[in-house]
Structures are given as C-alpha cells and as structure tokens.
Design an enzyme around this catalytic site. Structure first.
Site, PDB file in Angstrom:
ATOM      1  N   PRO A 290       0.787  -1.245   0.000  1.00  0.00           N
ATOM      2  CG  PRO A 290      -0.201  -1.145   2.119  1.00  0.00           C
ATOM      3  CD  PRO A 290       0.535  -2.052   1.202  1.00  0.00           C
ATOM      4  N   GLY A 292       4.799   3.513  -0.580  1.00  0.00           N
ATOM      5  CA  GLY A 292       6.032   3.527  -1.344  1.00  0.00           C
ATOM      6  C   GLY A 292       7.052   2.613  -0.691  1.00  0.00           C
ATOM      7  N   GLY A 293       7.153   2.773   0.617  1.00  0.00           N
ATOM      8  CA  GLY A 293       8.046   1.916   1.378  1.00  0.00           C
ATOM      9  C   GLY A 293       7.641   1.947   2.829  1.00  0.00           C
ATOM     10  CD  GLU A 295       9.020   3.948   8.617  1.00  0.00           C
ATOM     11  OE1 GLU A 295       8.589   3.809   7.452  1.00  0.00           O
ATOM     12  OE2 GLU A 295       8.480   4.682   9.458  1.00  0.00           O
ATOM     13  CD  GLU A 320      10.423   3.975   3.381  1.00  0.00           C
ATOM     14  OE1 GLU A 320      10.299   3.886   4.616  1.00  0.00           O
ATOM     15  OE2 GLU A 320       9.633   4.634   2.682  1.00  0.00           O
ATOM     16  CD  GLU A 342       6.751   9.194   7.945  1.00  0.00           C
ATOM     17  OE1 GLU A 342       7.604   9.433   7.080  1.00  0.00           O
ATOM     18  OE2 GLU A 342       6.478   8.036   8.323  1.00  0.00           O
ATOM     19  CE1 TYR A 405       3.675  11.096   5.617  1.00  0.00           C
ATOM     20  CE2 TYR A 405       5.745  10.399   4.648  1.00  0.00           C
ATOM     21  CZ  TYR A 405       4.546  10.090   5.234  1.00  0.00           C
ATOM     22  OH  TYR A 405       4.208   8.784   5.433  1.00  0.00           O
TER      23      TYR A 405
END
Ligand SMILES: [Zn+2]
Length: 627
Positions: A290, A292-293, A295, A320, A342, A405
C-alpha cells in the site's frame, strides 16, 4: 512510511479537534496516545516471543504470543491490550511457580482502534511475568494481505506480508500497540517448505529453506515496526551490509534500480552518526503493497512501482533508510508527533539525495513536494494543519495526509537555513544520540531545540517562531519556498503549448527528468481540448508510461478533465498498482468530476480484490463519502 500525499481528503472522516485556545482549560494531554486502548501506565511489555504457523489455505497466522510484562502499578490486576479481528483460544500467566490460566474478555469494537482485550491476572502474579496468549488472526486482518499465486510476479506461489503502521500490528499480534513503548522480540515461524519467511529482525541471507525460521530482534522497537512476509523470496547482495529480497522474477531489475543503497547507507552514517541496526536490506513486494516503502528495521518493505528502470524514483529508498535514525531510532511518542518521524525523515531524504545525486534533482523533488503541500492545505481542515495538532478519540488514523511530511521538511529546512548547515548537522547528530532508542514528543523536541540552539546568544530564531510551525495551521511566512529552474521551464512550456504558441515536437522531453514531465502535466491550462490531450498522450506515450509517478500525474488529469479517450489505460493503471499514492487520487478525481462517481465505484469493485486491506479501506471510505 513513504506516502507524502494526501489520501486524507479521501479519508478524513471524523475529525473534530478543538482549537488550541481551549488547551489550557480542560484536561487535554498532548502526550496521550489516542490510538491505543492499552493501560501502559499500569503495565508495560518488554519482550515479545511469537510462535506462529502460516496457513495460506485458511489465510491465518496461528499460534502463541508471549508478552514479558512488568507491572508498574502495584494495585493493577487487569491488563488492557489492543486487538483487531483476533480470536483468542486461551490466556495464561507464567511465573516461576508455573502456569495459571487467566480470565479474559473483549470490549466494544471501535472503528479506528479495533477491540480492547481485558485480561485479569490471577492472584499472586509477580511484578514481572509472562502472559501467554494462544490466538489466531482473521482473513480480514487489516495488516496482512494474503496474495494468491496469480497476484505475485512469479505466479506459482502464494505470499503474505504485513503493514503494521500505524495501528495495524494489533490485527496480527495481541499487544500494547503504541509507539510510546519499545520491545525486543523473537519469533519462530513455520511456513510451507518451499517458501522463505523474513521479518524486521536478523534475516540471514544464507538461511536454508526449511519451512521453519527463527528470528531475533535485539534492539527495542515500537510495535508498528513489527513486520513479517512469507513468499518465494530470494536474496541478492548490493553491498557489504545491504541486499535485496524479492521474487526471482524481480531480482535483477531491483538490483539495478537500487544499486546506490550501500552508498546511501555509508553516507548516512557519515552525516547522522552510526547505523545501529546491523544489516540494511530491502524487500521488494508485489504491486499491492500500500505504500512507497515501510521502514521496517533491518528490512525496508518496498513497492515495485519504484522499478522505473532509470533510478528516478529511488528517493523512497533514501527516505526509508533515513528512518533508521528518525523514526526507528528516535520515535514519535504518539502519532500526533508524527512529523518528528516523517518530516525529519523527508528532510534527511533530501540531504542524502543531494549528495548521492545533485542539488538540481533535489530541488525538482522539493517543488513537487511543495505543490502537494499546497493541495493538502486546501483540503485538510485547519485544526489538523499544525505539525502537532490537537487530537481526540474521534480522530481517524490518517488525520493529516502529507502535512507532517512536507510541512515538517520545510520547518527543518527553515531551521537549517537560519542556523547554517554545519551547526544544524551537529545539532541533529546530538539529537539522535541523546534520544536513541527512545521516544519523543513535540514539546520535548522544542525544549531540546531551545537549550541547544534557540538560547544561543544572537540566535536567529525564537521559540515563538518555532511554535508557529508546530501549533498553527497553514505555512508561516518565513518558510523557504522551493524553486527549480528546470521545473519553471517545464511549467512555462506547458502554458505556451496549452495556448498553441509552442508545438509539441519543439519540446525536447527526451532530455527531461521524470519530475519535469510531471510538472508539465500538473501545469497544463485548465481549459484544454480533448484533441490537445490526445496529441500529448500520443506524442509522449503517457498512457503507457513505465514511470508510475508520471502515470499518476497523467491519470489524475485524465479523470479531472473527463478525457474519455484514456479511460481504458486509466483503469489499467488502477489495476496495475495497489499503492495508495498512485491510485487514491485518481479514484478521487473520477469521483469528483461530477459525472463518474458510479464509474469509479465500478472500477473499484473490479480492482479491489488485488488491493491490500488498508488501501481498500482508504478508497472505500472515499467513495462512500461522495454520496
Ligand atoms: Zn516515512
């Protein structure tokens, strides 16, 4: 996580936060985690041992969780744990005297938080004890996606993987699911013999495929970093401490795309202090992942939508990796402080990208980030626009979209600019050392910032200015607005092409970065004929692009402008990817163009079986809301 967009517009359902002015007169506690039932003031978990069977037929994990706990409140006799869709078969307390059954019951389910599990300790339980829970997950577990073979790259073996952040670890392990606590863990996982299990722990690239795997995670982590995946995974090294797990079909492409990972790791250590986690590997998953990455420590989970073939989307890997410091090492105390995870990580990501690539590329990405922030500020309610907004128990999990973010990144860039890079880097390194393997609230960060930077003689920034960022909506006037010459040129050309002043063949798009192409698409004039859109599509091959971000930008335009000529490839895009960032805004644009809400629902019905439960939740709630 890497998300950086706004899914929230789509999902910010039940936000009713109060204004900051009332904070002083009621019992509001900014340090309280509103996303957990756990009574962490009375009991804390220190270690978790899992013993699980992975049953692909029943789509369930089954076995035991042993929570090594400590009682902080000597009078407390009832533990409250977080769960969601778990079935508990038995509960017992292990002490030196032996095992004693414990009574347990579920409370009322809550939409965001799941269901509390109350466990009553038998009389005489020591201050330190092990709580043994026999349990199984449900096929509806919001963390786990069970993929049939046809949804994997190889098409022959099933796969399952988890996504625990922010509140989904509780749907595969009964536990105190809050970032405020850290636990070490160990696990034994049994799988079909031909498959490999990996976790956010000590994966050994040389592990023989036996169907039984053991893991240890000696560094304490918050629960949202618990992670598991089982599939037909193979390993290829990238460097001394870095490598890739994925299906054999994706291995070569992944090794090429992410070749810079070892260099990123070495650079990050040089800049931010030692990497404290041992190995750093990537797990490249199927398109339904779901985000992008994610961590997950020692093993970031990665979307295959980054495999553009030209390394143009690897800022997600830098992101990440940077979480190994901001987030995994120093963790936001509650999700309200998420910008410390973030925003800090987005800032570090930019810093790494600048050295590995160059300033021009980073500036391009910053301009795109800034544009998305402006879109977020148009749609996210003002009460949720502060970096550290005021939450309550009706706040939905995704309350802020990408603001923590992008606004967080701009805040740290503002500080870096004011104090100078050298001073700010030294501050960051000491910050990571000071709070390593701990958690931090916004207020504690501000105090630390004040002692170490703001109180210096002649400091260029005051606490009041800083608090505008953390507590006020919108963007303060002192923000440094990103600029990119390349993207300015692309925007100008978009306008002059839209106006018929420049021919498409005169634009040398082949020399452009994907970011410039995206900015061109974003900058098209509001009024544009379908003939012009078709000309652009044919000229630049947009509907068939291999670059997922270009596809995203294009299909948002296609849906917003009802460019029916590209609806077939639009649906192919929605079927090809399951990453929320790539598809949620396309569904939203369809749903909001005044004509296609029903069509959006039909496309979603056709595609949803391939999506992760978290993605299904985002899109379903967005489409329901349109009524
Ligand atoms: Zn992130």
């Amino acid at each position: 996580m890497h998300r950086k967009i706004l899914i929230t517009v789509f999902a910010f359902l039940f936000i009713t936060a109060c204004s900051k002015e009332t904070a002083e007169v009621d019992n509001y506690d900014p340090a309280r985690d509103y996303f957990t039932f756990a009574n962490t003031g009375a009991f804390v978990t220190e270690h978790l041992a899992l013993n699980l069977d992975v049953d692909f037929e029943a789509e369930e994990l089954r076995g035991f969780a042993i929570l090594s706990m400590r009682r902080l409140d000597p009078d407390a006799t009832e533990i409250v744990l977080d769960t969601r869709d778990l079935a508990i078969a038995s509960a017992a307390v292990l002490t030196t005297a032996g095992s004693e059954p414990a009574e347990y019951r579920f409370g009322e389910p809550h939409k965001t938080l799941g269901t509390p599990l109350f466990v009553t300790l038998p009389p005489g339980t020591n201050e330190q004890f092990d709580l043994v829970l026999e349990y199984k997950t449900s096929p509806e577990s919001t963390a786990l996606q069970w993929l049939p073979p046809e949804l994997t790259a190889g098409g022959k073996h099933p796969m399952v993987f988890s996504q625990s952040q922010a509140v989904h670890a509780r749907s595969w392990v009964p536990l105190q699911d809050t970032p405020a606590l850290r636990i070490t863990y160990e696990a034994t996982v049994r799988t079909p013999e031909s498959l490999l299990a990996v976790m956010s722990a000590n994966n050994d690239p040389l592990t023989p495929r036996t169907g039984e795997y053991h893991f240890d995670m000696p560094q304490p982590i918050p629960s949202y970093l618990l992670a598991i995946a089982v599939g037909n995974f193979y390993f290829a090294p990238l460097g001394k401490e870095t490598g890739i797990y994925t299906e054999p079909e994706l291995l070569d492409a992944s090794v090429y795309e992410f070749a810079d990972t070892q260099a990123m790791l070495e650079l990050a250590e040089e800049k931010f202090g030692p990497y404290d986690w041992g190995r750093y590997d990537l797990l490249v998953l199927p398109p339904s992942f779901p985000f992008g990455g994610m961590e997950n420590p020692r093993l970031s989970f990665i979307t295959p939508s980054l495999l553009a073939g030209d390394r143009s989307l690897v800022s997600v890997i830098a992101h990440e990796l940077a979480h190994s410091w901001s987030g995994n090492l120093v963790t936001n105390a509650t999700w309200r402080d998420g910008w410390l995870n973030e925003g800090m990580t987005s800032y570090l990501e930019s810093r790494l990208m600048e050295v590995i690539y160059n300033v021009k590329r980073v500036d391009e990405e910053r301009v795109l980030m800034y544009r998305e922030l402006l879109l977020d500020l148009e749609t996210v309610p003002e009460t949720m626009q502060a970096l550290a907004p005021r939450l309550d128990d009706t706040t939905s999990e995704d309350f802020q979209g990408g603001i923590h973010y992008s606004k967080g990144q701009l805040f740290l860039e503002f500080l870096e600019n004011a104090f100078g890079r050298e001073t700010f880097d030294a501050f960051l390194e000491s910050y990571f050392q000071e709070f390593a393997f701990g958690t931090i609230t916004t207020e504690r960060f501000l105090d630390y910032l004040e002692v170490n930077l703001l109180s210096q003689e002649g400091a260029p920034v005051s606490r009041e200015q800083v608090e505008q960022w953390t507590y006020n909506p919108g963007l303060p006037d002192n923000a440094i607005i990103p600029e990119s010459e390349n993207l300015n040129i692309a925007a100008d050309l978009a306008k002059s092409w839209s106006d018929g002043e420049t021919a498409l063949v005169e634009i040398s798009v082949a020399d452009w970065s994907p970011q410039a192409t995206i900015h061109f698409i974003n900058s098209l004039s509001a009024e544009l004929s379908h003939e012009k859109l078709a000309e652009l599509d044919a000229g630049w091959n947009l509907s068939d692009t291999q670059n997922a971000e270009i596809g995203r930008a294009w299909f948002i335009q296609v849906a917003t402008r009802r460019h029916l000529g590209a609806y077939e490839p639009l649906e192919a895009h929605l079927n090809r990817y399951g990453r929320g960032r790539l598809i949620a805004p396309v569904y939203r644009a369809l749903a909001e163009n005044g004509e296609d809400l029903e069509l959006a629902r039909e496309m979603f019905e056709r595609a949803r079986d391939a999506y992760h439960p978290i993605t299904v939740g985002w899109i379903a709630s967005g489409l329901e809301e349109q009524d």
